[in-house]
Design a protein around this motif. Structure first.
Motif, PDB file in Angstrom:
ATOM      1  N   ALA A  37       0.832  -1.046  -0.005  1.00 22.13           N
ATOM      2  CA  ALA A  37      -0.051  -0.050   0.011  1.00 22.13           C
ATOM      3  C   ALA A  37       0.892   1.137   0.027  1.00 22.13           C
ATOM      4  CB  ALA A  37      -0.859   0.013   1.298  1.00 22.13           C
ATOM      5  N   ILE A  38       1.896   1.092   0.803  1.00 22.47           N
ATOM      6  CA  ILE A  38       2.566   2.536   0.821  1.00 22.47           C
ATOM      7  C   ILE A  38       3.534   2.906  -0.734  1.00 22.47           C
ATOM      8  CG2 ILE A  38       4.956   1.180   1.523  1.00 22.47           C
ATOM      9  CD1 ILE A  38       5.142   3.903   3.501  1.00 22.47           C
ATOM     10  N   ILE A  39       3.769   1.822  -1.064  1.00 24.52           N
ATOM     11  CA  ILE A  39       4.101   2.102  -2.345  1.00 24.52           C
ATOM     12  C   ILE A  39       3.243   2.734  -3.504  1.00 24.52           C
ATOM     13  CG2 ILE A  39       5.413   1.069  -4.599  1.00 24.52           C
ATOM     14  CD1 ILE A  39       7.096   1.325  -2.168  1.00 24.52           C
ATOM     15  N   PHE A  40       1.972   2.262  -3.596  1.00 21.75           N
ATOM     16  CA  PHE A  40       0.865   2.393  -4.430  1.00 21.75           C
ATOM     17  C   PHE A  40       0.634   3.754  -3.975  1.00 21.75           C
ATOM     18  CE2 PHE A  40       0.368  -0.503  -7.811  1.00 21.75           C
ATOM     19  CZ  PHE A  40       0.989  -1.465  -7.297  1.00 21.75           C
ATOM     20  N   SER A  41       0.579   4.358  -2.631  1.00 23.20           N
ATOM     21  CA  SER A  41       0.030   5.542  -2.140  1.00 23.20           C
ATOM     22  C   SER A  41       1.070   6.785  -2.445  1.00 23.20           C
ATOM     23  CB  SER A  41      -0.366   5.319  -0.708  1.00 23.20           C
ATOM     24  OG  SER A  41       0.989   5.201   0.102  1.00 23.20           O
ATOM     25  N   ILE A  42       2.236   6.515  -2.809  1.00 21.14           N
ATOM     26  CA  ILE A  42       3.249   7.546  -3.068  1.00 21.14           C
ATOM     27  C   ILE A  42       3.702   7.579  -4.100  1.00 21.14           C
ATOM     28  CG2 ILE A  42       5.515   8.311  -2.154  1.00 21.14           C
ATOM     29  CD1 ILE A  42       5.144   6.733   0.531  1.00 21.14           C
ATOM     30  N   PHE A  43       4.146   6.742  -5.253  1.00 18.77           N
ATOM     31  CA  PHE A  43       5.076   6.830  -6.277  1.00 18.77           C
ATOM     32  C   PHE A  43       4.018   6.582  -7.550  1.00 18.77           C
ATOM     33  CE2 PHE A  43       8.669   7.204  -4.033  1.00 18.77           C
ATOM     34  CZ  PHE A  43       8.582   6.281  -2.967  1.00 18.77           C
ATOM     35  N   PRO A  44       4.423   7.549  -8.550  1.00 19.03           N
ATOM     36  CA  PRO A  44       4.022   7.039  -9.856  1.00 19.03           C
ATOM     37  C   PRO A  44       4.619   5.629 -10.085  1.00 19.03           C
ATOM     38  CG  PRO A  44       5.173   9.318 -10.090  1.00 19.03           C
ATOM     39  CD  PRO A  44       5.452   8.437  -8.542  1.00 19.03           C
ATOM     40  N   MET A  45       3.640   5.010 -10.952  1.00 14.99           N
ATOM     41  CA  MET A  45       3.980   3.247 -11.069  1.00 14.99           C
ATOM     42  C   MET A  45       4.305   3.292 -12.846  1.00 14.99           C
ATOM     43  SD  MET A  45       4.653   2.155  -8.071  1.00 14.99           S
ATOM     44  CE  MET A  45       4.623   0.225  -8.797  1.00 14.99           C
ATOM     45  N   GLY A  46       4.864   2.308 -12.963  1.00 12.17           N
ATOM     46  CA  GLY A  46       5.150   2.136 -14.267  1.00 12.17           C
ATOM     47  C   GLY A  46       5.197   0.653 -14.819  1.00 12.17           C
ATOM     48  N   TRP A  47       5.141   0.291 -15.966  1.00 13.04           N
ATOM     49  CA  TRP A  47       5.222  -1.066 -16.407  1.00 13.04           C
ATOM     50  C   TRP A  47       6.453  -0.927 -17.494  1.00 13.04           C
ATOM     51  CZ3 TRP A  47       3.490  -5.785 -15.486  1.00 13.04           C
ATOM     52  CH2 TRP A  47       2.133  -5.753 -14.747  1.00 13.04           C
ATOM     53  N   TYR A  48       7.274  -2.016 -17.387  1.00 13.74           N
ATOM     54  CA  TYR A  48       8.568  -1.999 -17.902  1.00 13.74           C
ATOM     55  C   TYR A  48       8.606  -3.447 -18.593  1.00 13.74           C
ATOM     56  CZ  TYR A  48      10.477   1.422 -14.681  1.00 13.74           C
ATOM     57  OH  TYR A  48      10.552   2.751 -13.877  1.00 13.74           O
ATOM     58  N   ARG A  49       9.572  -3.555 -19.610  1.00 17.32           N
ATOM     59  CA  ARG A  49       9.641  -4.713 -20.539  1.00 17.32           C
ATOM     60  C   ARG A  49      11.150  -5.109 -20.877  1.00 17.32           C
ATOM     61  NH1 ARG A  49       6.306  -3.634 -26.215  1.00 17.32           N
ATOM     62  NH2 ARG A  49       7.892  -2.437 -26.918  1.00 17.32           N
ATOM     63  N   GLN A  50      11.369  -6.177 -20.989  1.00 17.67           N
ATOM     64  CA  GLN A  50      12.719  -6.605 -21.359  1.00 17.67           C
ATOM     65  C   GLN A  50      12.599  -7.939 -22.215  1.00 17.67           C
ATOM     66  OE1 GLN A  50      15.553  -7.517 -18.305  1.00 17.67           O
ATOM     67  NE2 GLN A  50      17.160  -6.889 -19.208  1.00 17.67           N
ATOM     68  N   GLY A  94      -2.498  10.567  -9.633  1.00 15.71           N
ATOM     69  CA  GLY A  94      -3.625  11.048 -10.110  1.00 15.71           C
ATOM     70  C   GLY A  94      -4.222  10.525 -11.316  1.00 15.71           C
ATOM     71  N   GLY A  95      -3.518   9.802 -11.813  1.00 15.83           N
ATOM     72  CA  GLY A  95      -4.102   8.988 -12.920  1.00 15.83           C
ATOM     73  C   GLY A  95      -3.442   9.483 -14.384  1.00 15.83           C
ATOM     74  N   SER A  96      -2.685  10.574 -14.382  1.00 14.96           N
ATOM     75  CA  SER A  96      -1.870  11.078 -15.672  1.00 14.96           C
ATOM     76  C   SER A  96      -1.257   9.813 -16.138  1.00 14.96           C
ATOM     77  CB  SER A  96      -1.557  12.295 -15.406  1.00 14.96           C
ATOM     78  OG  SER A  96      -2.130  13.055 -15.001  1.00 14.96           O
ATOM     79  N   THR A  97      -1.151   9.872 -17.507  1.00 15.14           N
ATOM     80  CA  THR A  97      -0.514   8.511 -18.175  1.00 15.14           C
ATOM     81  C   THR A  97       0.575   9.094 -19.030  1.00 15.14           C
ATOM     82  OG1 THR A  97      -2.184   8.050 -19.692  1.00 15.14           O
ATOM     83  CG2 THR A  97      -2.223   6.860 -17.547  1.00 15.14           C
ATOM     84  N   PHE A 115      -1.749   0.192 -25.961  1.00 13.37           N
ATOM     85  CA  PHE A 115      -1.600  -0.029 -24.280  1.00 13.37           C
ATOM     86  C   PHE A 115      -2.266   0.886 -23.603  1.00 13.37           C
ATOM     87  CE2 PHE A 115       2.569  -2.876 -24.499  1.00 13.37           C
ATOM     88  CZ  PHE A 115       1.985  -3.442 -25.483  1.00 13.37           C
ATOM     89  N   THR A 116      -2.941   0.447 -22.630  1.00 11.51           N
ATOM     90  CA  THR A 116      -3.392   1.298 -21.604  1.00 11.51           C
ATOM     91  C   THR A 116      -3.245   1.073 -20.396  1.00 11.51           C
ATOM     92  OG1 THR A 116      -5.370   1.858 -22.973  1.00 11.51           O
ATOM     93  CG2 THR A 116      -5.665   2.246 -20.678  1.00 11.51           C
ATOM     94  N   ILE A 117      -2.498   1.840 -19.578  1.00  8.61           N
ATOM     95  CA  ILE A 117      -2.219   1.741 -17.862  1.00  8.61           C
ATOM     96  C   ILE A 117      -3.332   2.276 -17.261  1.00  8.61           C
ATOM     97  CG2 ILE A 117      -0.791   3.435 -17.862  1.00  8.61           C
ATOM     98  CD1 ILE A 117       1.000   1.970 -16.149  1.00  8.61           C
ATOM     99  N   SER A 118      -3.515   1.795 -16.071  1.00 11.85           N
ATOM    100  CA  SER A 118      -4.323   2.028 -14.982  1.00 11.85           C
ATOM    101  C   SER A 118      -3.984   1.654 -13.733  1.00 11.85           C
ATOM    102  CB  SER A 118      -5.912   1.642 -15.262  1.00 11.85           C
ATOM    103  OG  SER A 118      -5.788   0.067 -15.284  1.00 11.85           O
ATOM    104  N   ARG A 119      -4.676   2.313 -12.759  1.00  8.00           N
ATOM    105  CA  ARG A 119      -4.235   1.905 -11.260  1.00  8.00           C
ATOM    106  C   ARG A 119      -5.436   2.115 -10.389  1.00  8.00           C
ATOM    107  NH1 ARG A 119       0.324   5.722  -9.431  1.00  8.00           N
ATOM    108  NH2 ARG A 119       0.091   4.777  -7.580  1.00  8.00           N
ATOM    109  N   ASP A 120      -5.465   1.122  -9.373  1.00  4.91           N
ATOM    110  CA  ASP A 120      -6.683   1.231  -8.257  1.00  4.91           C
ATOM    111  C   ASP A 120      -5.737   1.311  -7.037  1.00  4.91           C
ATOM    112  OD1 ASP A 120      -8.334   0.576  -6.504  1.00  4.91           O
ATOM    113  OD2 ASP A 120      -9.423  -0.756  -7.680  1.00  4.91           O
ATOM    114  N   ASN A 121      -5.615   2.421  -6.496  1.00  3.58           N
ATOM    115  CA  ASN A 121      -4.864   2.789  -5.226  1.00  3.58           C
ATOM    116  C   ASN A 121      -5.298   1.921  -4.210  1.00  3.58           C
ATOM    117  OD1 ASN A 121      -3.051   4.242  -6.616  1.00  3.58           O
ATOM    118  ND2 ASN A 121      -4.098   6.198  -6.318  1.00  3.58           N
ATOM    119  N   ALA A 122      -6.651   1.904  -4.087  1.00  5.86           N
ATOM    120  CA  ALA A 122      -7.271   1.360  -3.043  1.00  5.86           C
ATOM    121  C   ALA A 122      -7.053  -0.368  -2.862  1.00  5.86           C
ATOM    122  CB  ALA A 122      -9.028   1.521  -2.858  1.00  5.86           C
TER     123      ALA A 122
END
Length: 115
Positions: free
Chosen positions: A26-39, A54-57, A67-74
């Motif tokens: 929870a602490i990570i998702f409540s604070i930081f922008p998150m990303g998807w990476y690939r290798q 805030g949901g800006s992508t 591709f569409t990224i989304s997040r559910d902070n809850a």
């Protein structure tokens, strides 16, 4: 220790779709922008999409419009909807912070696009 767990990968034909999910603390998702990476094999890990609290992508040019990224902070999750997949999308996909030093990398989830 913070853990990130990715899931949802698989084998899909070109033009197909997959939805990846990542769950973390929870602490990570409540604070930081998150990303998807690939290798991809023999290549460096690259950031393909990220989303702020805030949901800006933002997307890499190679996946923009597909591709569409989304997040559910809850629920402490970040997802990646991948449509119109191409063979060049084949890679191991990971989630992590989108800024600053990355957390420990999870095991990733393999996406293979092949006919």
């Amino acid at each position: 220790q913070v853990q990130l767990v990715e899931s949802g990968g698989g084998l899909v034909q070109p033009g197909g779709s997959l939805r990846l999910s990542c769950v973390g603390s929870a602490i990570i998702f409540s604070i930081f922008p998150m990303g998807w990476y690939r290798q991809a094999p023999g290549q460096q890990r690259e950031l393909v999409a990220h989303i702020n609290r805030g949901g800006s992508t933002n997307y890499a040019d190679s996946v923009k419009g597909r591709f569409t990224i989304s997040r559910d902070n809850a629920k402490n999750t970040v997802s990646l909807q991948m449509n119109s997949l191409k063979p060049e999308d084949t890679a191991v996909y990971y989630c992590n912070k989108a800024v600053g030093s990355p957390l420990s990398w999870g095991q990733g989830t393999q996406v293979t696009v092949s006919s």
